[in-house]
Design an enzyme around this catalytic site. Sequence first.
Site, PDB file in Angstrom:
ATOM      1  N   GLU A  21     104.530  -6.544 -49.100  1.00  0.00           N
ATOM      2  CA  GLU A  21     104.490  -7.005 -47.724  1.00  0.00           C
ATOM      3  C   GLU A  21     103.079  -7.241 -47.213  1.00  0.00           C
ATOM      4  O   GLU A  21     102.098  -6.763 -47.783  1.00  0.00           O
ATOM      5  CB  GLU A  21     105.164  -5.970 -46.833  1.00  0.00           C
ATOM      6  CG  GLU A  21     104.460  -4.638 -46.954  1.00  0.00           C
ATOM      7  CD  GLU A  21     105.344  -3.462 -46.599  1.00  0.00           C
ATOM      8  OE1 GLU A  21     106.579  -3.612 -46.626  1.00  0.00           O
ATOM      9  OE2 GLU A  21     104.805  -2.403 -46.303  1.00  0.00           O
TER      10      GLU A  21
ATOM     11  N   CYS B  77      96.856  -7.651 -42.786  1.00  0.00           N
ATOM     12  CA  CYS B  77      96.838  -6.478 -43.652  1.00  0.00           C
ATOM     13  C   CYS B  77      97.620  -6.863 -44.908  1.00  0.00           C
ATOM     14  O   CYS B  77      98.798  -7.225 -44.815  1.00  0.00           O
ATOM     15  CB  CYS B  77      97.497  -5.311 -42.914  1.00  0.00           C
ATOM     16  SG  CYS B  77      97.738  -3.855 -43.932  1.00  0.00           S
TER      17      CYS B  77
ATOM     18  N   CYS C   4     101.008   9.695 -52.847  1.00  0.00           N
ATOM     19  CA  CYS C   4     100.775  10.512 -51.646  1.00  0.00           C
ATOM     20  C   CYS C   4     102.146  10.877 -51.055  1.00  0.00           C
ATOM     21  O   CYS C   4     102.954   9.981 -50.784  1.00  0.00           O
ATOM     22  CB  CYS C   4      99.943   9.746 -50.622  1.00  0.00           C
ATOM     23  SG  CYS C   4      98.373   9.151 -51.294  1.00  0.00           S
TER      24      CYS C   4
ATOM     25  N   GLY D 187      99.715  -0.282 -52.071  1.00  0.00           N
ATOM     26  CA  GLY D 187      98.865  -0.162 -53.250  1.00  0.00           C
ATOM     27  C   GLY D 187      97.491   0.410 -53.005  1.00  0.00           C
ATOM     28  O   GLY D 187      97.038   0.531 -51.866  1.00  0.00           O
ATOM     29  N   GLU D 188      96.837   0.790 -54.098  1.00  0.00           N
ATOM     30  CA  GLU D 188      95.455   1.272 -54.079  1.00  0.00           C
ATOM     31  C   GLU D 188      94.592   0.131 -54.635  1.00  0.00           C
ATOM     32  O   GLU D 188      94.606  -0.151 -55.845  1.00  0.00           O
ATOM     33  CB  GLU D 188      95.351   2.530 -54.955  1.00  0.00           C
ATOM     34  CG  GLU D 188      93.956   2.886 -55.443  1.00  0.00           C
ATOM     35  CD  GLU D 188      92.923   3.068 -54.327  1.00  0.00           C
ATOM     36  OE1 GLU D 188      93.223   3.724 -53.330  1.00  0.00           O
ATOM     37  OE2 GLU D 188      91.810   2.532 -54.479  1.00  0.00           O
TER      38      GLU D 188
ATOM     39  N   SER E 142      90.231  -0.648 -48.729  1.00  0.00           N
ATOM     40  CA  SER E 142      90.498   0.781 -48.587  1.00  0.00           C
ATOM     41  C   SER E 142      90.684   1.422 -49.958  1.00  0.00           C
ATOM     42  O   SER E 142      90.997   0.742 -50.936  1.00  0.00           O
ATOM     43  CB  SER E 142      91.760   0.999 -47.743  1.00  0.00           C
ATOM     44  OG  SER E 142      92.899   0.630 -48.473  1.00  0.00           O
TER      45      SER E 142
ATOM     46  N   LEU F   9      90.811   9.706 -46.351  1.00  0.00           N
ATOM     47  CA  LEU F   9      90.496  11.097 -46.683  1.00  0.00           C
ATOM     48  C   LEU F   9      91.703  12.007 -46.395  1.00  0.00           C
ATOM     49  O   LEU F   9      92.148  12.741 -47.263  1.00  0.00           O
ATOM     50  CB  LEU F   9      89.271  11.539 -45.875  1.00  0.00           C
ATOM     51  CG  LEU F   9      88.497  12.712 -46.445  1.00  0.00           C
ATOM     52  CD1 LEU F   9      87.957  12.410 -47.830  1.00  0.00           C
ATOM     53  CD2 LEU F   9      87.340  13.100 -45.513  1.00  0.00           C
ATOM     54  N   HIS F  10      92.198  11.970 -45.184  1.00  0.00           N
ATOM     55  CA  HIS F  10      93.403  12.699 -44.749  1.00  0.00           C
ATOM     56  C   HIS F  10      93.283  14.221 -44.773  1.00  0.00           C
ATOM     57  O   HIS F  10      94.159  14.907 -44.244  1.00  0.00           O
ATOM     58  CB  HIS F  10      94.646  12.263 -45.549  1.00  0.00           C
ATOM     59  CG  HIS F  10      94.901  10.796 -45.542  1.00  0.00           C
ATOM     60  ND1 HIS F  10      94.736  10.008 -44.427  1.00  0.00           N
ATOM     61  CD2 HIS F  10      95.300   9.943 -46.538  1.00  0.00           C
ATOM     62  CE1 HIS F  10      95.034   8.744 -44.722  1.00  0.00           C
ATOM     63  NE2 HIS F  10      95.355   8.680 -45.999  1.00  0.00           N
TER      64      HIS F  10
ATOM     65  N   ASN G 208     103.014   7.397 -38.908  1.00  0.00           N
ATOM     66  CA  ASN G 208     104.249   6.699 -38.575  1.00  0.00           C
ATOM     67  C   ASN G 208     105.347   7.309 -39.439  1.00  0.00           C
ATOM     68  O   ASN G 208     105.392   7.034 -40.628  1.00  0.00           O
ATOM     69  CB  ASN G 208     104.076   5.206 -38.873  1.00  0.00           C
ATOM     70  CG  ASN G 208     105.238   4.385 -38.335  1.00  0.00           C
ATOM     71  OD1 ASN G 208     106.135   4.910 -37.685  1.00  0.00           O
ATOM     72  ND2 ASN G 208     105.207   3.101 -38.622  1.00  0.00           N
TER      73      ASN G 208
ATOM     74  N   CYS H  43     102.661   1.649 -44.276  1.00  0.00           N
ATOM     75  CA  CYS H  43     102.681   0.926 -45.538  1.00  0.00           C
ATOM     76  C   CYS H  43     103.940   1.232 -46.335  1.00  0.00           C
ATOM     77  O   CYS H  43     104.355   2.362 -46.469  1.00  0.00           O
ATOM     78  CB  CYS H  43     101.424   1.185 -46.351  1.00  0.00           C
ATOM     79  SG  CYS H  43     101.303   2.802 -47.067  1.00  0.00           S
TER      80      CYS H  43
HETATM   81  S1  SF4 Z   1      99.906   3.208 -50.525  1.00  0.00           S
HETATM   82 FE1  SF4 Z   1      98.136   4.484 -49.874  1.00  0.00          FE
HETATM   83  S2  SF4 Z   1      99.025   6.293 -48.865  1.00  0.00           S
HETATM   84 FE2  SF4 Z   1     100.658   5.272 -50.045  1.00  0.00          FE
HETATM   85  S3  SF4 Z   1     100.709   6.357 -52.038  1.00  0.00           S
HETATM   86 FE3  SF4 Z   1      99.372   4.559 -52.249  1.00  0.00          FE
HETATM   87  S4  SF4 Z   1      97.325   5.318 -51.808  1.00  0.00           S
HETATM   88 FE4  SF4 Z   1      98.745   6.865 -51.039  1.00  0.00          FE
END
Ligand code: SF4
Length: 365
Positions: free
Chosen positions: A108, A121, A132, A179-180, A213, A237-238, A315, A358
């Site tokens: 998306e 985005c 995560c 995604g990362e 990011s 970071l979280h 969210n 996300c």
């Molecule tokens: S999309 Fe971002 S928050 Fe979700 S699992 Fe991947 S790195 Fe973690």
Amino acid sequence: MSASLPLVFDPPRRAMPPRHFADLDESGRAVAVAELGLPAFRAKQLANQYYGRLIADPRRMTDLPAGVRDQVAETLFPTLLDAVREIECDAAQTRKMLWRAVDGTTFESVLMRYPDRNTVCISSQAGCGMACPFCATGQGGLTRNLSTAEILEQVRAAAAELRDRDGGRLSNIVFMGMGEPLANYNRVLAAVRRIVAPPPNGFGISARSVTVSTVGLAPAIRKLADERLNVTLALSLHAPDDELRDTLVPVNNRWKVSEALDAARYYADVTGRRVSIEYALIRDVNDQPWRADILGKRLHGALGPLVHVNVIPLNPTPGSEWDASPKPVEREFVRRVRERGVSCTVRDTRGREIAAACGQLAAQS
Ligand code: SF4
């Protein structure tokens, strides 16, 4: 991801899509055009159409001879993305697209209009292997990396949508969808290069207006710094302490908070850009006043003035135990971080009604 940055949380489960014009750099475009038996100037012409006029269908490229349009379409412009669902909210100022790729993979992007800018985005992977626990995308694992062209098609579609609706212009791009990004390093890097290059080699969007990011892949952050692209880096970071971050962001078991912050400092030093720290505030998990104190102290020590914290009210995803912090807790958290000399604001949470955290739209479909 490059061979020097091994990270196998969850290997991709699908093959990549067919080659597309947007996968190619300038020399690749020249070769592809020559292979079709077309004169060299056609490469620049096609790039002008794609990046400058935002046209991805050669049948609409009127400066291309009618006799070659079908062949160019079939070999260089396969349809990569179908819009399977669109949702609008915030009085049509936020629009979320669910895309389906040729292999059925879904992901998306979200287009957000503000008085002073238009931001899209975008996703860099279908799914995500970072796991995560508070994130809908992370629960499904990684389906596959997106190709450079699949990333750029999200940008082109957003820019065309803005232009066609009322002459608007796409000004900002954030890699904060599914995604990362740094786990799909080479393809994301190629996409960023074409986003910032002026037409006909790219969309001509200012590098300062592009945000990449990451959850903290420290070697990849340093590598990105050395590319000297000077895009904005956002480190998710979280949690300021390893004990909690090991559970909230599992990649912390590989690169600890101090390593991620050292890499962020390197990025700031090399690029001269302030680093954004993303902090999803989660009720009774990472929102304690003492954690705000540690966060402020560590960031001030590691990055000094070269940092800004974005607190993001979580969210909540349907059926999840995770929830956003109450507003008084959020205000106190921000106040304490600022008290340590660190700039900190609460991020606008556009699109909550359309499940814009996300992965949620893809998860629902
Ligand atoms: S999309 Fe971002 S928050 Fe979700 S699992 Fe991947 S790195 Fe973690």
